[in-house]
Design an enzyme around this catalytic site. Structure first.
Site, short mmCIF file in Angstrom:
data_model
loop_
_atom_site.label_atom_id
_atom_site.label_comp_id
_atom_site.label_asym_id
_atom_site.label_seq_id
_atom_site.Cartn_x
_atom_site.Cartn_y
_atom_site.Cartn_z
N GLY A 49 0.78 -1.24 0.00
CA GLY A 49 0.00 0.00 0.00
C GLY A 49 0.81 1.28 0.00
O GLY A 49 0.40 2.27 -0.60
N GLU A 104 3.65 4.44 6.12
CA GLU A 104 2.40 3.69 5.93
C GLU A 104 1.46 4.44 4.99
O GLU A 104 1.53 5.67 4.87
CB GLU A 104 1.69 3.51 7.28
CG GLU A 104 1.76 2.09 7.82
CD GLU A 104 0.96 1.07 7.03
OE1 GLU A 104 0.74 1.26 5.81
OE2 GLU A 104 0.56 0.07 7.62
N ASP A 105 0.60 3.68 4.35
CA ASP A 105 -0.42 4.32 3.51
C ASP A 105 -1.58 4.82 4.37
O ASP A 105 -2.06 5.93 4.20
CB ASP A 105 -0.93 3.35 2.43
CG ASP A 105 -1.36 1.98 2.99
OD1 ASP A 105 -1.16 1.71 4.19
OD2 ASP A 105 -1.90 1.17 2.21
N ASP A 108 -5.70 2.45 10.27
CA ASP A 108 -7.14 2.22 10.40
C ASP A 108 -7.40 1.81 11.86
O ASP A 108 -7.50 2.67 12.74
CB ASP A 108 -7.53 1.15 9.39
CG ASP A 108 -9.01 0.85 9.31
OD1 ASP A 108 -9.80 1.70 9.72
OD2 ASP A 108 -9.38 -0.24 8.85
N GLY A 110 -5.26 0.38 13.71
CA GLY A 110 -3.99 0.54 14.42
C GLY A 110 -3.29 -0.79 14.68
O GLY A 110 -2.16 -0.82 15.18
N ASP A 164 -5.51 -0.41 -2.25
CA ASP A 164 -6.25 -1.29 -3.15
C ASP A 164 -7.56 -1.78 -2.55
O ASP A 164 -7.79 -1.71 -1.34
CB ASP A 164 -5.39 -2.53 -3.45
CG ASP A 164 -5.37 -3.49 -2.25
OD1 ASP A 164 -5.04 -3.05 -1.14
OD2 ASP A 164 -5.71 -4.68 -2.44
N ARG A 170 -4.66 0.50 -7.28
CA ARG A 170 -3.46 1.06 -6.63
C ARG A 170 -2.82 2.17 -7.46
O ARG A 170 -2.17 3.06 -6.92
CB ARG A 170 -2.41 -0.03 -6.44
CG ARG A 170 -2.75 -1.09 -5.41
CD ARG A 170 -1.50 -1.89 -5.05
NE ARG A 170 -1.78 -3.13 -4.37
CZ ARG A 170 -1.97 -3.25 -3.05
NH1 ARG A 170 -1.92 -2.18 -2.28
NH2 ARG A 170 -2.21 -4.42 -2.50
P1 IMP Z 1 -5.11 -1.48 10.48
O1 IMP Z 1 -4.26 -2.60 10.92
O2 IMP Z 1 -6.57 -1.72 10.75
O3 IMP Z 1 -4.68 -0.12 10.99
O4 IMP Z 1 -5.07 -1.46 8.91
C1 IMP Z 1 -4.00 -1.05 8.23
C2 IMP Z 1 -3.97 -1.65 6.85
O5 IMP Z 1 -5.24 -2.02 6.35
C3 IMP Z 1 -3.45 -0.60 5.92
O6 IMP Z 1 -2.05 -0.62 5.86
C4 IMP Z 1 -4.12 -0.97 4.62
O7 IMP Z 1 -3.32 -1.90 3.93
C5 IMP Z 1 -5.43 -1.60 5.02
N1 IMP Z 1 -6.54 -0.63 4.96
C6 IMP Z 1 -7.18 -0.04 5.99
N2 IMP Z 1 -8.14 0.79 5.57
C7 IMP Z 1 -8.10 0.74 4.22
C8 IMP Z 1 -8.85 1.41 3.18
O8 IMP Z 1 -9.75 2.24 3.41
N3 IMP Z 1 -8.49 1.09 1.92
C9 IMP Z 1 -7.50 0.20 1.60
N4 IMP Z 1 -6.79 -0.43 2.52
C10 IMP Z 1 -7.08 -0.17 3.83
MG MG Z 2 -0.61 -0.49 4.54
#
Ligand code: IMP
Ligand code: MG
Length: 181
Positions: A49, A104-105, A108, A110, A164, A170
């Protein structure tokens, strides 16, 4: 509207020009945070990402950098997180006593960053910080420290600029909301 298989695109949430402008601002703040790096800053790109964000940020920075990538998986091909984070590709260089910046992209829940921070701490870096392009603050399950965030966004699933949905979109220059099914 770009025509691709899979889910259609919704509105543009962050336009390409705004992303590039914000990256310059972030780069100047990051430059200022590492004033006397005896050794280059290590950028850790979180594949896939943050590939595009890392490429643009790295070129906007004036401090010397080295680059490495890790790959983690937290989503299983849908828009719903499983809560499970697994390492798919580990870091390939020594981080001991290095200044390390995770790129990081999006943050969300965390969970990914909590997992990665803990993992990378074991490599004994001198400092470990995080820059994310997008931050969905309202979705946090794990409290993680975000040192720099490009844009705080609402709880919508977004694609483009590296992000994605089932590996698609992407390559879009803008960040879009994913359309309804
Ligand atoms: P977390 O572990 O919930 O913080 O999620 C982080 C990862 O989930 C990111 O690095 C993304 O790869 C993916 N992700 C979370 N939200 C989105 C979104 O809205 N679109 C695409 N990928 C997402
Ligand atoms: Mg990511």
């Amino acid at each position: 509207m770009v025509s691709t298989p899979g889910r259609a695109l919704g509105e543009t949430l962050v336009a390409a020009e705004a992303i590039q402008q914000r990256i310059i601002e972030l780069a100047r703040q990051i430059d200022a945070a590492y004033p006397n790096t005896a050794r280059p800053l290590v950028l850790v790109c979180v594949l896939k990402g943050s590939l595009i964000f890392t490429a643009d940020l790295a070129r906007a920075l004036r401090v010397p950098v080295e680059l490495d990538c890790v790959a983690v998986r937290s989503y299983s091909g849908s828009t719903v997180t499983t809560g499970q984070v697994e390492m798919v590709k580990d870091i390939g260089m020594s981080l001991r006593d290095r200044d390390v910046l995770i790129v990081e992209d999006i943050v969300d829940t965390g969970r990914t960053i909590a997992f990665l921070r803990e993992h990378l701490e074991h490599h004994g870096p001198r400092s470990l910080r995080l820059v994310t392009l997008l931050d969905k603050v309202s979705r946090r399950v794990r409290q993680v420290s975000v040192d720099w965030a490009g844009f705080q966004i609402p709880d919508r699933f977004v694609v483009g600029y590296g992000l994605d949905h089932v590996e698609q979109h992407r390559n879009l220059p803008d960040v879009h909301v994913l359309g309804e099914e």
